[in-house]
Design a protein around this motif. Structure first.
Motif, PDB file in Angstrom:
ATOM      1  N   ALA A  47       0.842  -1.206   0.000  1.00 22.79           N
ATOM      2  CA  ALA A  47       0.000   0.000   0.000  1.00 22.79           C
ATOM      3  C   ALA A  47       0.873   1.251   0.000  1.00 22.79           C
ATOM      4  O   ALA A  47       1.893   1.302   0.686  1.00 22.79           O
ATOM      5  CB  ALA A  47      -0.893  -0.002   1.230  1.00 22.79           C
ATOM      6  N   GLY A  48       0.475   2.224  -0.784  1.00 20.72           N
ATOM      7  CA  GLY A  48       1.126   3.533  -0.746  1.00 20.72           C
ATOM      8  C   GLY A  48       2.435   3.633  -1.502  1.00 20.72           C
ATOM      9  O   GLY A  48       3.086   4.676  -1.481  1.00 20.72           O
ATOM     10  N   ILE A  49       2.839   2.589  -2.199  1.00 17.38           N
ATOM     11  CA  ILE A  49       4.142   2.601  -2.880  1.00 17.38           C
ATOM     12  C   ILE A  49       4.109   3.393  -4.183  1.00 17.38           C
ATOM     13  O   ILE A  49       5.145   3.875  -4.657  1.00 17.38           O
ATOM     14  CB  ILE A  49       4.641   1.141  -3.103  1.00 17.38           C
ATOM     15  CG1 ILE A  49       6.103   1.083  -3.543  1.00 17.38           C
ATOM     16  CG2 ILE A  49       3.777   0.409  -4.118  1.00 17.38           C
ATOM     17  CD1 ILE A  49       7.095   1.324  -2.445  1.00 17.38           C
ATOM     18  N   GLY A  50       2.924   3.522  -4.798  1.00 15.81           N
ATOM     19  CA  GLY A  50       2.835   4.319  -6.019  1.00 15.81           C
ATOM     20  C   GLY A  50       2.236   3.626  -7.233  1.00 15.81           C
ATOM     21  O   GLY A  50       2.343   4.121  -8.351  1.00 15.81           O
ATOM     22  N   LYS A  51       1.565   2.493  -7.012  1.00 12.84           N
ATOM     23  CA  LYS A  51       0.968   1.773  -8.143  1.00 12.84           C
ATOM     24  C   LYS A  51      -0.109   2.610  -8.831  1.00 12.84           C
ATOM     25  O   LYS A  51      -0.167   2.687 -10.053  1.00 12.84           O
ATOM     26  CB  LYS A  51       0.375   0.432  -7.667  1.00 12.84           C
ATOM     27  CG  LYS A  51       1.402  -0.474  -6.992  1.00 12.84           C
ATOM     28  CD  LYS A  51       0.793  -1.795  -6.527  1.00 12.84           C
ATOM     29  CE  LYS A  51      -0.267  -1.646  -5.449  1.00 12.84           C
ATOM     30  NZ  LYS A  51       0.258  -1.090  -4.172  1.00 12.84           N
ATOM     31  N   THR A  52      -0.939   3.256  -8.008  1.00 12.33           N
ATOM     32  CA  THR A  52      -2.006   4.086  -8.582  1.00 12.33           C
ATOM     33  C   THR A  52      -1.417   5.309  -9.296  1.00 12.33           C
ATOM     34  O   THR A  52      -1.890   5.687 -10.371  1.00 12.33           O
ATOM     35  CB  THR A  52      -3.002   4.514  -7.479  1.00 12.33           C
ATOM     36  OG1 THR A  52      -3.594   3.336  -6.940  1.00 12.33           O
ATOM     37  CG2 THR A  52      -4.089   5.429  -8.033  1.00 12.33           C
ATOM     38  N   GLN A  53      -0.372   5.900  -8.717  1.00 13.03           N
ATOM     39  CA  GLN A  53       0.280   7.052  -9.362  1.00 13.03           C
ATOM     40  C   GLN A  53       0.841   6.648 -10.734  1.00 13.03           C
ATOM     41  O   GLN A  53       0.787   7.411 -11.689  1.00 13.03           O
ATOM     42  CB  GLN A  53       1.408   7.602  -8.476  1.00 13.03           C
ATOM     43  CG  GLN A  53       0.932   8.122  -7.118  1.00 13.03           C
ATOM     44  CD  GLN A  53      -0.043   9.274  -7.254  1.00 13.03           C
ATOM     45  OE1 GLN A  53       0.204  10.245  -7.965  1.00 13.03           O
ATOM     46  NE2 GLN A  53      -1.180   9.162  -6.588  1.00 13.03           N
ATOM     47  N   LYS A  84      -9.582   5.016  -5.891  1.00  8.82           N
ATOM     48  CA  LYS A  84      -8.287   5.692  -5.807  1.00  8.82           C
ATOM     49  C   LYS A  84      -8.048   6.628  -6.995  1.00  8.82           C
ATOM     50  O   LYS A  84      -7.165   7.478  -6.950  1.00  8.82           O
ATOM     51  CB  LYS A  84      -7.152   4.651  -5.767  1.00  8.82           C
ATOM     52  CG  LYS A  84      -7.173   3.749  -4.557  1.00  8.82           C
ATOM     53  CD  LYS A  84      -6.498   4.367  -3.341  1.00  8.82           C
ATOM     54  CE  LYS A  84      -5.048   4.688  -3.559  1.00  8.82           C
ATOM     55  NZ  LYS A  84      -4.245   3.476  -3.772  1.00  8.82           N
ATOM     56  N   ARG A  87      -5.935  14.838  -9.668  1.00  4.88           N
ATOM     57  CA  ARG A  87      -4.506  14.490  -9.603  1.00  4.88           C
ATOM     58  C   ARG A  87      -3.957  14.202 -11.005  1.00  4.88           C
ATOM     59  O   ARG A  87      -2.852  14.602 -11.345  1.00  4.88           O
ATOM     60  CB  ARG A  87      -4.313  13.291  -8.670  1.00  4.88           C
ATOM     61  CG  ARG A  87      -2.914  12.682  -8.645  1.00  4.88           C
ATOM     62  CD  ARG A  87      -1.843  13.622  -8.122  1.00  4.88           C
ATOM     63  NE  ARG A  87      -0.561  12.913  -7.979  1.00  4.88           N
ATOM     64  CZ  ARG A  87       0.626  13.492  -8.052  1.00  4.88           C
ATOM     65  NH1 ARG A  87       0.715  14.814  -8.252  1.00  4.88           N
ATOM     66  NH2 ARG A  87       1.724  12.789  -7.913  1.00  4.88           N
ATOM     67  N   GLN A 145      -2.095  -5.596  -4.610  1.00  8.39           N
ATOM     68  CA  GLN A 145      -1.430  -5.167  -3.386  1.00  8.39           C
ATOM     69  C   GLN A 145      -1.015  -6.364  -2.561  1.00  8.39           C
ATOM     70  O   GLN A 145      -1.754  -7.334  -2.446  1.00  8.39           O
ATOM     71  CB  GLN A 145      -2.391  -4.303  -2.587  1.00  8.39           C
ATOM     72  CG  GLN A 145      -1.762  -3.675  -1.382  1.00  8.39           C
ATOM     73  CD  GLN A 145      -2.691  -2.643  -0.791  1.00  8.39           C
ATOM     74  OE1 GLN A 145      -3.048  -1.687  -1.456  1.00  8.39           O
ATOM     75  NE2 GLN A 145      -3.086  -2.856   0.436  1.00  8.39           N
ATOM     76  N   ARG A 148      -5.567  -0.750   5.353  1.00 11.66           N
ATOM     77  CA  ARG A 148      -4.522  -0.230   4.489  1.00 11.66           C
ATOM     78  C   ARG A 148      -3.509   0.535   5.331  1.00 11.66           C
ATOM     79  O   ARG A 148      -3.528   0.505   6.552  1.00 11.66           O
ATOM     80  CB  ARG A 148      -5.147   0.707   3.461  1.00 11.66           C
ATOM     81  CG  ARG A 148      -6.221   0.022   2.645  1.00 11.66           C
ATOM     82  CD  ARG A 148      -5.823   0.008   1.197  1.00 11.66           C
ATOM     83  NE  ARG A 148      -5.580   1.371   0.731  1.00 11.66           N
ATOM     84  CZ  ARG A 148      -6.489   2.144   0.198  1.00 11.66           C
ATOM     85  NH1 ARG A 148      -7.690   1.705   0.060  1.00 11.66           N
ATOM     86  NH2 ARG A 148      -6.179   3.354  -0.205  1.00 11.66           N
ATOM     87  N   ARG A 173      12.284   4.584  -3.675  1.00 14.65           N
ATOM     88  CA  ARG A 173      11.353   3.666  -4.332  1.00 14.65           C
ATOM     89  C   ARG A 173      11.979   3.075  -5.591  1.00 14.65           C
ATOM     90  O   ARG A 173      12.714   3.770  -6.296  1.00 14.65           O
ATOM     91  CB  ARG A 173      10.071   4.397  -4.716  1.00 14.65           C
ATOM     92  CG  ARG A 173       9.271   4.896  -3.530  1.00 14.65           C
ATOM     93  CD  ARG A 173       8.079   5.702  -4.025  1.00 14.65           C
ATOM     94  NE  ARG A 173       7.736   6.751  -3.104  1.00 14.65           N
ATOM     95  CZ  ARG A 173       6.593   6.795  -2.401  1.00 14.65           C
ATOM     96  NH1 ARG A 173       5.708   5.840  -2.515  1.00 14.65           N
ATOM     97  NH2 ARG A 173       6.354   7.804  -1.595  1.00 14.65           N
TER      98      ARG A 173
HETATM   99  P1  GTP Z   1      -2.540   1.408  -2.484  1.00 18.86           P
HETATM  100  O1  GTP Z   1      -3.550   1.862  -3.467  1.00 18.86           O
HETATM  101  O2  GTP Z   1      -2.794   1.900  -1.104  1.00 18.86           O
HETATM  102  O3  GTP Z   1      -2.259  -0.033  -2.574  1.00 18.86           O
HETATM  103  O4  GTP Z   1      -1.143   2.084  -2.855  1.00 18.86           O
HETATM  104  P2  GTP Z   1      -0.560   2.504  -4.236  1.00 18.86           P
HETATM  105  O5  GTP Z   1       0.661   1.705  -4.478  1.00 18.86           O
HETATM  106  O6  GTP Z   1      -1.592   2.564  -5.283  1.00 18.86           O
HETATM  107  O7  GTP Z   1      -0.089   3.942  -3.871  1.00 18.86           O
HETATM  108  P3  GTP Z   1      -0.417   5.299  -4.593  1.00 18.86           P
HETATM  109  O8  GTP Z   1      -0.151   5.198  -6.020  1.00 18.86           O
HETATM  110  O9  GTP Z   1      -1.745   5.761  -4.118  1.00 18.86           O
HETATM  111  O10 GTP Z   1       0.757   6.180  -4.020  1.00 18.86           O
HETATM  112  C1  GTP Z   1       0.655   6.820  -2.818  1.00 18.86           C
HETATM  113  C2  GTP Z   1       1.874   7.690  -2.715  1.00 18.86           C
HETATM  114  O11 GTP Z   1       1.884   8.611  -3.820  1.00 18.86           O
HETATM  115  C3  GTP Z   1       1.856   8.529  -1.476  1.00 18.86           C
HETATM  116  O12 GTP Z   1       2.658   7.919  -0.500  1.00 18.86           O
HETATM  117  C4  GTP Z   1       2.466   9.830  -1.907  1.00 18.86           C
HETATM  118  O13 GTP Z   1       3.861   9.759  -1.681  1.00 18.86           O
HETATM  119  C5  GTP Z   1       2.281   9.877  -3.394  1.00 18.86           C
HETATM  120  N1  GTP Z   1       1.242  10.832  -3.795  1.00 18.86           N
HETATM  121  C6  GTP Z   1      -0.088  10.610  -3.859  1.00 18.86           C
HETATM  122  N2  GTP Z   1      -0.731  11.700  -4.261  1.00 18.86           N
HETATM  123  C7  GTP Z   1       0.205  12.649  -4.455  1.00 18.86           C
HETATM  124  C8  GTP Z   1       0.156  14.014  -4.870  1.00 18.86           C
HETATM  125  O14 GTP Z   1      -0.910  14.568  -5.148  1.00 18.86           O
HETATM  126  N3  GTP Z   1       1.349  14.653  -4.965  1.00 18.86           N
HETATM  127  C9  GTP Z   1       2.536  14.062  -4.702  1.00 18.86           C
HETATM  128  N4  GTP Z   1       3.664  14.743  -4.830  1.00 18.86           N
HETATM  129  N5  GTP Z   1       2.619  12.767  -4.295  1.00 18.86           N
HETATM  130  C10 GTP Z   1       1.472  12.086  -4.174  1.00 18.86           C
END
Ligand code: GTP
Length: 261
Positions: free
Chosen positions: A34-40, A70, A75, A177, A196, A235
């Protein structure tokens, strides 16, 4: 570049290792805590697929199956403005780009089934150039189906996802995840089924656990697996499975322009 084509990720090293980016016609899996950046990463891919071809995009629509709510168009537009200011400063462009992403939000396995059936037609009618499922693992947590029975019930979905990639010849990207390392220090991985917000610090020996959670059928359906992980605050995306590259790791950051080097 081969006939089938690739969707560049904007991460140069990764694109080079993948012969141009995420390949068309196969399933690419993004795995990580979770939170590693998959959605980004998925938001950036959506942007690149919908971007006009004069800017290196695929000039297409995107179907984004968002099982965890998500997806954020706000964004995505922010990433667009910072990555491609020339495009996004054009009047009406931000709205047009956002309008090219069709977001579906199934909340159960049966709604997911309906979503997949629904997109079959849209794929060809609307010039869809990318299908994202973010995330698949989230759908496995509900409905009380466990073990072999769960794998069996997903068999149809797995075959369908693979055939969508093959028939429509678009890139299909699926996130999954996994839990990070457990407190006692043993490497314990399984699909996230509870809360999460766990630390993104994680090691990488995922494969056998993923197979256990989703079944061997899934492991075979996936052509490319990218493992997202964090080590000492940096990362990385690790190319864990690829027909064209040895296992390499590429560092990345998440900034106002999304995933970047
Ligand atoms: P889960 O969906 O929880 O499994 O995680 P994920 O891997 O999809 O993570 P996601 O892509 O949501 O990434 C979350 C990380 O992206 C956060 O820890 C932030 O560091 C970064 N992030 C998310 N939104 C923003 C934003 O608007 N600006 C910036 N600079 N970083 C962001």
């Amino acid at each position: 570049e081969n006939m089938a084509g690739h969707l560049p990720t904007s991460l140069k090293g990764l694109d080079n290792a993948l012969c141009g980016g995420i390949p068309f016609g196969v399933v690419t899996e993004l795995v990580g805590p979770a939170g590693i950046g998959k959605t980004q990463f998925c938001l950036k891919l959506s942007l690149l697929a919908s971007l006009p071809s004069s800017y290196g995009g695929l000039d297409g629509s995107v179907i984004y199956i968002d099982t965890e709510s998500k997806f954020s168009s706000r964004r995505m537009i922010e990433i667009g403005f910072n990555s491609f200011p020339e495009v996004f400063q054009t009047e009406g462009m931000a709205q047009e780009m956002a309008g090219r992403i069709l977001v579906l939000r199934p909340t159960s396995l049966s709604e997911f089934t309906e979503s997949l059936q629904k997109i079959k037609v849209s794929l060809f009618q609307h010039g869809v150039k990318l299908l994202i499922i973010d995330s698949m693992a989230a759908l496995l947590s509900g409905e009380g189906v466990q073990g072999p029975q769960r794998q069996h019930s997903l068999g149809w979905h797995i075959s369908f996802i693979k055939s969508v990639a093959e028939f429509s010849r678009i890139p299909v990207v699926v996130t999954n995840q996994v839990r990070s390392q457990s407190r006692d220090g043993t490497s314990h991985y399984s699909f996230q089924e509870q809360g999460r917000g766990e630390s993104p610090e994680a090691a990488t020996k995922l494969d056998s656990h993923l197979v256990a959670a989703l079944g061997i059928h899934w492991a075979h359906a996936v052509s490319i697996r990218l493992i997202f992980e964090s080590k000492s605050g940096q990362r990385f995306i690790k190319l864990a499975k690829s027909p064209v590259s040895p296992p390499l790791a590429f560092p990345f950051n998440i900034t106002s322009s999304g995933i970047s080097l």
